[in-house]
Design an enzyme around this catalytic site. Structure first.
Site, PDB file in Angstrom:
ATOM      1  N   HIS A  60       0.711  -1.072  -0.056  1.00 15.94           N
ATOM      2  CA  HIS A  60       0.047   0.033  -0.058  1.00 15.94           C
ATOM      3  C   HIS A  60       0.911   1.351   0.018  1.00 15.94           C
ATOM      4  O   HIS A  60       0.929   1.954  -1.213  1.00 15.94           O
ATOM      5  CB  HIS A  60      -1.180   0.027   1.166  1.00 15.94           C
ATOM      6  CG  HIS A  60      -2.134  -1.154   1.341  1.00 15.94           C
ATOM      7  ND1 HIS A  60      -2.772  -1.294   0.507  1.00 15.94           N
ATOM      8  CD2 HIS A  60      -2.229  -2.281   2.148  1.00 15.94           C
ATOM      9  CE1 HIS A  60      -3.470  -2.536   0.667  1.00 15.94           C
ATOM     10  NE2 HIS A  60      -3.119  -3.019   1.619  1.00 15.94           N
ATOM     11  N   ASP A  97      -5.130  -7.976  -3.655  1.00 16.19           N
ATOM     12  CA  ASP A  97      -5.293  -7.786  -2.400  1.00 16.19           C
ATOM     13  C   ASP A  97      -6.424  -8.255  -1.891  1.00 16.19           C
ATOM     14  O   ASP A  97      -6.561  -9.478  -1.568  1.00 16.19           O
ATOM     15  CB  ASP A  97      -5.299  -6.254  -1.905  1.00 16.19           C
ATOM     16  CG  ASP A  97      -5.071  -5.939  -0.248  1.00 16.19           C
ATOM     17  OD1 ASP A  97      -5.271  -6.864   0.440  1.00 16.19           O
ATOM     18  OD2 ASP A  97      -5.270  -4.747   0.134  1.00 16.19           O
TER      19      ASP A  97
END
Ligand SMILES: [Zn+2]
Length: 451
Positions: free
Chosen positions: A278, A329
């Protein structure tokens, strides 16, 4: 395994700004042995006589795509969490699914999720794995039974896997103990995490074992070095969720007087073998720190979009020297083409300018950088000696017809992937997985854990 020959109408070769027409690719024992451009850059020559025994690959052939950040069980949440809330309310729904999984149901769900990835052109996945123990935290008879289920799931889906065995010890940055559905994530302390992880031998040609620090919330600062040392001694990849939420930054500053990136650096977690996942809300100093330490960043744009996380500073990270990779993800979307173009398109929304990343840069993020982030440095390029992963995208679908090959990352979707070869073995042909009925298995596996 015998030798194989393919003739790609177009193939995207390393260090090229755009695809090359008419490329003969040969492989033996799962490795590329020759790469021969036959025609130059013009129109592909139809029917080259001497290549009668080569399998023709109409469309654009890419190296294998790497999905560098996955939580396989999140696939069960797709389309179920949209009513309201934010990351934290989504997490509650995610924990409900986590509580229901056992090694058998996890194998079924992950097999289907990984097969969906194979259909989309993913040849290697990085599974950030923390569902280690039974629902109340009691280890299974084999304390690595859940990890073994994931390794087997990838084998059955026909793709490679790096199991990023995740250390997850506390609920908050100031050390609240795990409670409720989190109990099955924990090993007690980092040394016991290391002992369990060390006892796990993936032992399969398609699998590698790596490590992960869940986040600065989940591993106390004094124990970070234990995880980093374990990965360093083995030369294994080390991943960590970093600054996905501003709340994580605030809590870390309050508890430690520094940002999460600085805390990780101070305890030896950042470095060339490390990938921060991220990095949506780093400070400018954090961006410099990530670049200076050689740390990679895995962006997960469709998840960051789905969870209302924000837009990460992709171009600033790249300018700082950070290698960017991509992950789906939470699997709200499994489509590396969408992840790749989002890196460029999100920058456009932020800056109201176009042209931040070249198509070749997006290709590298989706392929070579992703495989390297997962410890497979011999994958992700159509080059002699590399693993024979070949992903062929149709250029004659409703989405891609009339699109020049160099424009594929701005036009194609996962549904345009016609053929996938992993380590020289055909896994997907004519857009169909050769051994898994993907929609049926997804439906059955998800129903079993969401009823
Ligand atoms: Zn994640």
């Amino acid at each position: 395994m015998t030798g194989t020959r393919w003739l790609a109408e177009y193939a995207w070769l390393p260090d090229r700004a755009e695809p090359t027409a008419d490329v003969l690719i040969e492989a033996e024992d799962g490795r590329i042995t020759t790469v021969t451009p036959l025609g130059g850059t013009g129109t592909p020559t139809a029917g080259v006589e001497v290549l009668g025994d080569a399998t023709r690959l109409p469309g654009l052939t890419l190296p294998g795509l790497a999905n560098a950040h996955s939580h396989a069980f999140h696939r069960a949440l797709r389309g179920r969490t949209h009513a309201r809330g934010d990351f934290w309310s989504w997490r509650t729904a995610m924990y409900d699914v986590a509580a229901r999984l056992d090694p058998d149901s996890y194998l079924a769900l992950a097999r289907a999720a990984y097969a969906e990835m194979a259909l989309s052109g993913v040849t290697c996945v990085g599974e950030f794995h923390y569902l280690h123990h039974g629902p109340d935290g009691t280890p299974y008879a084999d304390p690595n039974a859940m990890g073994a289920a994931l390794v087997e799931a990838a084998a059955q889906a026909g793709i490679r896997l790096t199991l990023l065995d995740t250390c997850y010890l506390t609920a908050t940055v100031d050390g609240e103990p795990l409670a409720g559905p989190q109990r099955r994530f924990g090993d007690g302390d980092a040394q016991r995490w290391a002992d369990r992880a060390s006892a796990f031998t993936a032992g399969r040609a398609h699998a590698l074992l790596g490590a992960a620090v869940h986040s600065v919330r989940a591993v106390p600062a004094q124990q970070l070095a234990t995880v980093a040392g374990w990965a360093d001694r083995r030369g294994a990849p080390l991943h960590v969720h970093l600054s996905e939420q501003p709340a994580e930054n605030d809590a870390c500053r309050a508890a430690h007087g520094r940002t999460p990136a600085r805390l990780l650096a101070d305890h030896g977690v950042l470095g060339p073998g490390t990938v921060a996942v991220h990095a949506t809300h780093p400070t400018s100093a954090d961006v410099t720190l990530l670049g200076d330490t050689g740390t990679g960043v895995c962006l997960c744009p469709t998840t960051e979009r789905d969870l209302a996380d924000g837009i990460g500073p992709a171009r600033r990270l790249a300018e700082a020297g950070v290698a960017l990779s991509l992950g789906s993800d939470s699997h709200a979307v499994v489509d590396l083409f969408e992840e790749a173009r989002a890196v460029e398109l999100d920058e456009r929304l932020r800056t109201r300018r176009r042209g931040h990343f070249t198509p070749a840069e997006l290709l590298v993020a989706a392929t070579a950088a992703g495989h390297a982030a997962l410890g497979w440095r011999d994958a992700g390029r159509i080059a002699v000696g590399d693993r024979a992963d070949l992903v062929t995208v149709r250029l004659d679908s409703a989405r891609t017809a009339g699109v020049p090959p160099v424009g594929a990352f701005f036009a194609a979707t996962a549904a345009d992937v016609a053929s996938v070869v992993v380590d020289g073995r055909q896994v997907v042909a004519d857009g169909r997985h050769l051994s898994v009925d993907v929609p049926r298995e997804l439906r059955t596996a998800i129903e079993a854990v969401t009823r």
